[in-house]
Design an enzyme around this catalytic site. Structure first.
Site, PDB file in Angstrom:
ATOM      1  CB  SER A   1      -0.900   0.005   1.233  1.00  0.00           C
ATOM      2  OG  SER A   1      -1.487   1.270   1.429  1.00  0.00           O
ATOM      3  CE  LYS A   2      -2.249   6.083  -3.367  1.00  0.00           C
ATOM      4  NZ  LYS A   2      -2.554   6.836  -4.603  1.00  0.00           N
ATOM      5  NE  ARG A   3      -4.803   5.983   1.463  1.00  0.00           N
ATOM      6  CZ  ARG A   3      -5.309   5.447   0.364  1.00  0.00           C
ATOM      7  NH1 ARG A   3      -5.001   4.196   0.049  1.00  0.00           N
ATOM      8  NH2 ARG A   3      -6.114   6.135  -0.421  1.00  0.00           N
ATOM      9  NE  ARG A   4       0.702  -1.945   4.991  1.00  0.00           N
ATOM     10  CZ  ARG A   4      -0.470  -2.259   4.432  1.00  0.00           C
ATOM     11  NH1 ARG A   4      -1.594  -1.836   4.984  1.00  0.00           N
ATOM     12  NH2 ARG A   4      -0.527  -2.976   3.322  1.00  0.00           N
TER      13      ARG A   4
ATOM     14  CB  VAL B   1       4.594   1.100  -3.264  1.00  0.00           C
ATOM     15  CG1 VAL B   1       4.186   0.215  -2.097  1.00  0.00           C
ATOM     16  CG2 VAL B   1       3.822   2.412  -3.241  1.00  0.00           C
TER      17      VAL B   1
END
Length: 451
Positions: free
Chosen positions: A231-234, A237
């Site tokens: 995930s790009k939020r976590r 990436v």
């Protein structure tokens, strides 16, 4: 039949490493079959699209070796609105689609179930405005023939009448994707597993539009160390982030291709031409693929060490030229030593910047530890000043001798010397570094910390 594949990213953010893998897989498949790779930018999300993200996609593909001019495109989904509108009208005229004015709250109120799918309320009401839904079959099954996943089968009664166009008549992703693929003559759809649930719906649309569906191939989801989808939020990436840290494109490409696939033999680091020759969609493992950044880093280190020396120097220069006073000829004298010690090109700065700056920035923690033996420095300075030859061997022998007079082994004796000269407790071989730095600058740095 000419094989035509497409890579269809959205310009709404940085370039995801999972997308990079899909691009490479499509690229190789097209080359193997003497086909065409189409780059389609799915730019219909006008609220989030930004031109710089499109340029970022093109730049990232360039870096991966999928260079501009070698593929068809970029084509833009927004340019196909006419074909999408025509398809919507055809489905309405054929009775395969209908208008619907239901809201989500309406469905929940009628069914009493907040998780219920659409109940078909507007199917036969003869409405002439609203969103547009596709009329799915009430019975039977839809089988998706997938090169990687076999033949997953879906019961049609469990697939709700899904929306294909908004109230303003614009196509949603499901339909736009299908119409664009049909218009572009796409024969094989190689994409991430996350799209598999949409595939029976899209296959229905292909067939309703009178077209034979493409060959499907859904590659495994890429997960982190906790086996969660990246995930790009976590997670880290963005391909650009890895590029800017000093990962080599060759290492990244090799590693990405191993996410769900393996070359022949007991090997992982493989020349790109071998990967292009051996890769087969049918050999891709459908299980989730772990993106291991530590392993990628190790890969990169191997690729860095394999570079011819001049190529290594060239590769390092974008980082080295940020150092005030950088001199390529000076770096060339230590480049071979540095090449064995870094895993990322960006690490070259902290290894060699002391050679170019007037005074190194001293790591306080390193000096706090090394200064316990700093009493040796005056004797080291005196011994170094008497040297008639300034080379690594002589410098080492001299420091060993000074250390012995102070009952210090070489490791202890050289610690304050290293920190005083380089600013750090670890780095390139010390005596080769002193040789390149020179007598005057070495003695000045030792004197500064011996006071």
């Amino acid at each position: 039949m000419t094989v035509r594949v497409r890579f269809a990213p959205s310009p709404t953010g940085m370039f995801h490493v999972g997308g990079a893998r899909s691009a490479l897989q499509n690229w190789i498949f097209a080359k193997q079959h003497h086909g065409v790779f189409v780059l389609r930018i799915e730019d219909t999300d006008t609220a989030r699209n930004r031109p710089e993200w499109t340029e970022g996609i093109l730049s990232a593909l360039d870096w991966l070796g999928i260079s501009r001019g070698s593929y068809e495109g970029p084509l833009f989904q927004s340019a196909y609105a006419g074909e999408q509108a025509k398809a919507i009208r055809g489905l309405l005229d054929d009775g395969r689609a209908y208008y619907c004015t239901c809201t989500r709250d309406d469905v929940v109120e009628r069914t009493g179930n907040k998780h219920a799918g659409y109940d078909g309320f507007c199917r036969d009401r003869g409405l002439t405005s609203g969103a547009i839904r596709f009329r799915t079959a009430d019975e039977g099954t839809t089988t998706v023939v997938d090169v990687i996943r076999g033949e997953p089968t879906f019961e049609n009664r469990l697939i709700e009448d899904f929306v294909i166009a908004r109230g303003d008549g614009s196509a949603v992703f499901l339909l736009a994707n299908v119409v664009d693929d049909i218009t572009m003559g796409i024969t094989h759809v190689i994409r991430a597993e996350e799209h598999l649930p949409n595939t029976p719906k899209q296959q229905m649309l292909w067939e309703a539009l009178g077209q034979k569906p493409p060959v499907w191939a859904h590659v495994p989801v890429v997960v982190n160390e906790k086996r969660q989808k990246l995930s790009k939020r976590r997670d880290k990436v963005a391909l650009e982030a890895y590029r800017d840290e000093g990962y080599l494109a060759a290492a990244m490409k090799n590693y990405l291709m191993l996410l769900g696939w393996a070359p022949s033999g007991d090997r992982e680091i493989v020349p790109w031409d071998v990967i292009e020759r051996e890769f087969r969609l049918e050999d891709v493992n459908p299980s989730p693929a772990f993106f291991d950044e530590k392993k990628l880093r190790a890969f990169n280190g191997e690729y860095i060490r394999a570079l011819p020396l001049e190529e290594f120097i060239d590769a390092c220069e974008p980082w080295l030229t940020t150092i005030p006073g950088y001199d390529r000829d000076v770096f060339a004298r230590v480049a071979e030593l540095a090449q064995t010690r870094i895993a990322l090109l960006s690490e070259i700065v902290s290894n060699v910047d002391f050679l170019f700056v007037d005074r190194p920035t001293i790591d306080e923690a390193a000096w706090a530890k090394a200064s316990k033996d700093a009493h040796i420095l005056p004797a080291v300075i005196e011994a170094f000043e008497r040297l008639s030859t300034w080379d690594a061997t002589t410098l080492k022998d001299t420091l060993v001798a000074v250390g012995e007079t102070h009952e210090l082994k070489l490791g202890k004796a050289q610690a304050p010397v290293r920190v005083a000269v380089t600013g750090r407790s670890i780095g390139l071989p010390l005596f080769e570094s002193l040789e390149v730095l020179g007598r005057e600058r070495t003695l000045a740095r030792l004197t500064a910390l011996a006071a």
